[in-house]
Design an enzyme around this catalytic site. Sequence first.
Site, PDB file in Angstrom:
ATOM      1  N   CYS A   1      -2.277   8.073   4.586  1.00  0.00           N
ATOM      2  CA  CYS A   1      -2.343   7.612   3.328  1.00  0.00           C
ATOM      3  C   CYS A   1      -3.740   7.976   2.730  1.00  0.00           C
ATOM      4  CB  CYS A   1      -2.338   6.016   2.959  1.00  0.00           C
ATOM      5  SG  CYS A   1      -3.318   5.318   4.512  1.00  0.00           S
TER       6      CYS A   1
ATOM      7  N   GLU B   1       0.826  -1.210  -0.091  1.00  0.00           N
ATOM      8  CA  GLU B   1      -0.026   0.000   0.022  1.00  0.00           C
ATOM      9  C   GLU B   1       1.105   1.075  -0.112  1.00  0.00           C
ATOM     10  OE1 GLU B   1      -2.168   1.694   3.431  1.00  0.00           O
ATOM     11  OE2 GLU B   1      -1.503   3.136   1.607  1.00  0.00           O
TER      12      GLU B   1
HETATM   13  P1  NAP Z   1       9.766   3.844   3.055  1.00  0.00           P
HETATM   14  O1  NAP Z   1      10.577   4.412   2.711  1.00  0.00           O
HETATM   15  O2  NAP Z   1       8.775   3.207   2.093  1.00  0.00           O
HETATM   16  O3  NAP Z   1      10.000   2.779   4.184  1.00  0.00           O
HETATM   17  C1  NAP Z   1       9.090   1.906   4.755  1.00  0.00           C
HETATM   18  C2  NAP Z   1       9.867   0.433   5.207  1.00  0.00           C
HETATM   19  O4  NAP Z   1      10.236  -0.356   4.149  1.00  0.00           O
HETATM   20  C3  NAP Z   1      11.082   0.780   5.960  1.00  0.00           C
HETATM   21  O5  NAP Z   1      11.068  -0.185   6.900  1.00  0.00           O
HETATM   22  C4  NAP Z   1      12.144   0.668   4.860  1.00  0.00           C
HETATM   23  O6  NAP Z   1      13.219   0.324   5.605  1.00  0.00           O
HETATM   24  C5  NAP Z   1      11.604  -0.369   3.941  1.00  0.00           C
HETATM   25  N1  NAP Z   1      12.242   0.006   2.606  1.00  0.00           N
HETATM   26  C6  NAP Z   1      11.703   1.104   2.117  1.00  0.00           C
HETATM   27  N2  NAP Z   1      12.615   0.605   0.735  1.00  0.00           N
HETATM   28  C7  NAP Z   1      13.172  -0.433   0.627  1.00  0.00           C
HETATM   29  C8  NAP Z   1      13.684  -1.319  -0.002  1.00  0.00           C
HETATM   30  N3  NAP Z   1      13.923  -0.795  -1.524  1.00  0.00           N
HETATM   31  N4  NAP Z   1      14.105  -2.449  -0.048  1.00  0.00           N
HETATM   32  C9  NAP Z   1      13.752  -2.899   1.157  1.00  0.00           C
HETATM   33  N5  NAP Z   1      13.214  -2.322   2.261  1.00  0.00           N
HETATM   34  C10 NAP Z   1      12.626  -1.074   1.996  1.00  0.00           C
HETATM   35  O7  NAP Z   1       8.649   4.831   4.074  1.00  0.00           O
HETATM   36  P2  NAP Z   1       8.909   5.748   5.114  1.00  0.00           P
HETATM   37  O8  NAP Z   1      10.183   5.761   5.641  1.00  0.00           O
HETATM   38  O9  NAP Z   1       7.662   5.469   6.118  1.00  0.00           O
HETATM   39  O10 NAP Z   1       8.501   7.363   4.728  1.00  0.00           O
HETATM   40  C11 NAP Z   1       9.034   7.651   3.489  1.00  0.00           C
HETATM   41  C12 NAP Z   1       7.884   8.110   2.506  1.00  0.00           C
HETATM   42  O11 NAP Z   1       7.006   6.945   2.289  1.00  0.00           O
HETATM   43  C13 NAP Z   1       6.958   9.273   2.986  1.00  0.00           C
HETATM   44  O12 NAP Z   1       7.686  10.554   2.725  1.00  0.00           O
HETATM   45  C14 NAP Z   1       5.898   9.160   2.158  1.00  0.00           C
HETATM   46  O13 NAP Z   1       5.869   9.732   0.851  1.00  0.00           O
HETATM   47  C15 NAP Z   1       5.685   7.710   1.993  1.00  0.00           C
HETATM   48  N6  NAP Z   1       4.744   7.056   2.936  1.00  0.00           N
HETATM   49  C16 NAP Z   1       3.417   6.785   2.236  1.00  0.00           C
HETATM   50  C17 NAP Z   1       2.538   6.011   3.282  1.00  0.00           C
HETATM   51  C18 NAP Z   1       1.389   5.782   2.767  1.00  0.00           C
HETATM   52  O14 NAP Z   1       0.692   5.304   3.607  1.00  0.00           O
HETATM   53  N7  NAP Z   1       0.966   5.981   1.532  1.00  0.00           N
HETATM   54  C19 NAP Z   1       3.055   5.833   4.567  1.00  0.00           C
HETATM   55  C20 NAP Z   1       4.141   5.916   5.110  1.00  0.00           C
HETATM   56  C21 NAP Z   1       4.979   6.687   4.238  1.00  0.00           C
HETATM   57  P3  NAP Z   1      14.510   1.285   5.993  1.00  0.00           P
HETATM   58  O15 NAP Z   1      13.721   2.597   6.313  1.00  0.00           O
HETATM   59  O16 NAP Z   1      15.153   0.826   7.143  1.00  0.00           O
HETATM   60  O17 NAP Z   1      15.365   1.692   4.815  1.00  0.00           O
END
Ligand code: NAP
Length: 538
Positions: free
Chosen positions: A309, A272
């Site tokens: 989200c 998601e």
């Molecule tokens: P994220 O960067 O997608 O990370 C979420 C989880 O997935 C973390 O545990 C991260 O690990 C892991 N992860 C991310 N990319 C990965 C990859 N390529 N391979 C393996 N594991 C991976 O999300 P976030 O840290 O929560 O926030 C960053 C951005 O995500 C926000 O600015 C927003 O745009 C978006 N977000 C969207 C929603 C939604 O509901 N739509 C919710 C939260 C965030 P690590 O952090 O340890 O690297």
Amino acid sequence: MTLTGRSIIGDLPAKDAKQSGTHRDAPFSAINPATGQVLDPEYLSASAEDVERATSAAEQAFPVYSQCSGTEKAFFLRAIAQGLEAIRDSLVERANLETALPVPRLQGEVTRTANQLRLFAEVVEEGSWVMARIDRALPSRTPAPRPDLRSMLRPLGPVVVFGASNFPLAFSVAGGDTASALAAGNPVIVKAHPAHPGTSELAGQVIASCVRAAGLPSGVFSLLFDNGTTIGTALVNHPRVKAVGFTGSLAGGRALMDIAATRPDPIPCYAEMSSTNPVFILSGALRERRGQIATDLYASITLGAGQFCTKPGLVFLPHDEADGMLDQLQHFAEQSSPFTMLTQGIAAQFSRTVAERKNSGRAQYRSTSDNANIGSPFTTHATLLTTDAASLENNPRLNEEVFGPSALLVSCKDREQTLRAAESLQGHLTATILGTAKDFDRNRDLVAILERKVGRLIFNGYPTGVEVSHAMVHGGPYPATSDGRSTSVGSQAIFRFARPVCYQNFPEHALPQELRNSNPRGIFRMVDGNMTRESLPE
Ligand code: NAP
């Protein structure tokens, strides 16, 4: 409960780097976004060997756990709910330190997380979720007899869950993905979000102790820490893992989808990811209650600092009303204090994206002050932008999610342009129509378009606030999710982690209980095409 800073791998203590002899990322700590203070303890990232141990324990647990009855699983899920509530104060205190989310919101999140587990307990206890179907044999059918065919949903195997940053409880270690995967009969390995490791560990300790208390194999649940992508990548790539649940960014979700799809044995990855949740304000509603709409819309845009989200990020409205609405929203923005974001990374990405839009000249910018000069790396101002439907059509990137307290107002010159804008939308979790009954009747074609674009349509309400229930759909076509046929909230989320298995001509005693003639579970089944709870003659 004491925080140890270590992963939880079944009964086994996580080994330290020297013992395991494998590469490990540097230790990390949570940071209080409200103060910048580094929080104890330090968290040790899991190693490749920890991944082996967790997946092996989960694989060993699967044959036992997958055969547990609905009653046994319900007991286990309710115990987790009760365990979380028993440490409510510690969970809320730690989550507040790690996320700066307000205490009442976190209190609500504990309740929601516990109730979510109880909802799945009810579902598996009642039992009809397995969608049992029975086509009785037709031995004298011509030209060919029909065999006895009976099918039902069975669990998949070890599921990897990625905790989300924006719901430290309800979409994290004991959140909806874990609850639905466990309910379906799958062991779960959680990759904790590095922004709230302490909250994750507390919830993980509760689940692990419930596994022990229920006498289940320890590999039913593991929790791995890592501040980077190494462990998550290794888990999704691991042959013992059979499905993935993820909530987070489009980039992260897409990377994991691609890994899952290109493994030698591809597995389902339910991600998601990214939704801008368009809102269509129709002219009758604007005439009747513009002030109220501005108040409610602003509250929805900025709820949780816009880090939902379901935040309404795209607002379509008639051209002659756009400026008036923007003035009202800007008035609210000017009165708002700055917002503390969940992580420095999320705050930086918010400021960067808003600045890019401003500098592109494709959207006009209104803000109380410049985010660049705000003083704390965790803080941002509410930011409002405006453009017209033609510019949006020519600049599809303006459709993308901006995670934070911001929205783009899009003025549409006429109904045709509104319909074209709706048609060009990508997939979203929700779409909202604010209108009068007359508006609604005049815009059935708009509804028909939006039905193809989203998982939930809202009339005269706001998309933030997602009920956890049987009918809820929290999903939508890509890029909102990786699979628009699914939901990650509500009891239907269980279907992501199960698959149908058919038993042909099986002797009665060898069938799962749900498929036996006597229907000992008393569940609803489709027998020869008709739904019934009746038993069948022996
Ligand atoms: P994220 O960067 O997608 O990370 C979420 C989880 O997935 C973390 O545990 C991260 O690990 C892991 N992860 C991310 N990319 C990965 C990859 N390529 N391979 C393996 N594991 C991976 O999300 P976030 O840290 O929560 O926030 C960053 C951005 O995500 C926000 O600015 C927003 O745009 C978006 N977000 C969207 C929603 C939604 O509901 N739509 C919710 C939260 C965030 P690590 O952090 O340890 O690297």
